[in-house]
Design a protein around this motif. Sequence first.
Motif: not given
Length: 362
Positions: A67-73, A78-79, A186-188
């Motif tokens: 669920g938080l992957n879109p925020v990370i992308e 933003l480089r 998991f995010m990493a």
Amino acid sequence: MRARKRPRAEQPPERRPPTEETRRPNYFLLGFVGALGVLSAWLLVQALTSARAVFVYILVALFLAIGLNPVIEALRRLRLPRWAAILSVCLGLVAFLVVFVWAIVPPLTEQVSSFATSLPSSLDQLQQSAFFRDLDRRYDVLGRIEGVVSGGDFGQQVFGGLVGVGQVVFNSLFATFTVLILTLFFMASLPGIMDVTYRFVPRSRRTGVREIGDEIVQRIGAFIAGQLLVAALGGVVAFLFLWLTGSAYALTLALVVAVTALIPLIGTTIGAVVASLAVAIGDPWMGLVTLVFFLIYQQIESYVIAPRVMRHAVDVVPTVNITAALLGGALLGLVGALLAIPTAAALTLVLKKVVFPRLEER
């Protein structure tokens, strides 16, 4: 010279027809093997039951990571490097937890201390009332309370209750810390996990499966983003209303409303009841007004705000959402209710993209 006779070829041993003794199965061996199978299955079920909490932690962490992957992308666009984006998201989660605890614990401690301080005077006023004196004369209320307090098991019960509360708090903190650490890992490693998962699919079908899998991950992220947006909007509305009415705990109650709004189906109702009861302690009429306000806002949220926000997140019929949430809550409680709607969305996507087209081709 006389030629030697060749020895006769050895005849195969004569086969006897099977008798009843040879055809009779070994019931002892069958029973022993069957008992071992039942014992192995029982031990496996017990092991899975014992490790249920670990599986729940893993599911919640994986759900949060997807669920938080879109925020990370979005942060990567933003480089920012992936590790910096993950660190920023984790710091944001930790900051929210710190603010939530800071907003909840001091008012709760103050209320408990105020209640303990005013308890003797409240009891004296209660004893002086005519209603309580008549009740004590009929049912000997004070005598029964004194008997319970002076009993030998009262101290043990109080101590056991305190130990139980402490254990619940410790388990909650441990579960929260475990889920945060698992979510970080998991995010990493989410891109690697997805690539390894796709490699189990044959090469000829890998492209289609990757397309569906990426869309499922995108929908789960959109669902979580929509839930967070609806919850944040509910918290802001609650804070503005409570602040305008002069509540001393507007921020605390607004955070409670926002967090409980993440629970499907009944979350908004729980937050409304908690906020109304907290306001009603100081002013019963204002508590009733608060309850009416939240009931009206709940209708607006359910029929106007949430459908517009979730329109593109989970393309699922509302009946399926309600059924999935009920089944998930019955199986895994709150965690199951949270995971049920994205799971239903994923199954609906598979039906639309894979199952139904194949059925139409036949």
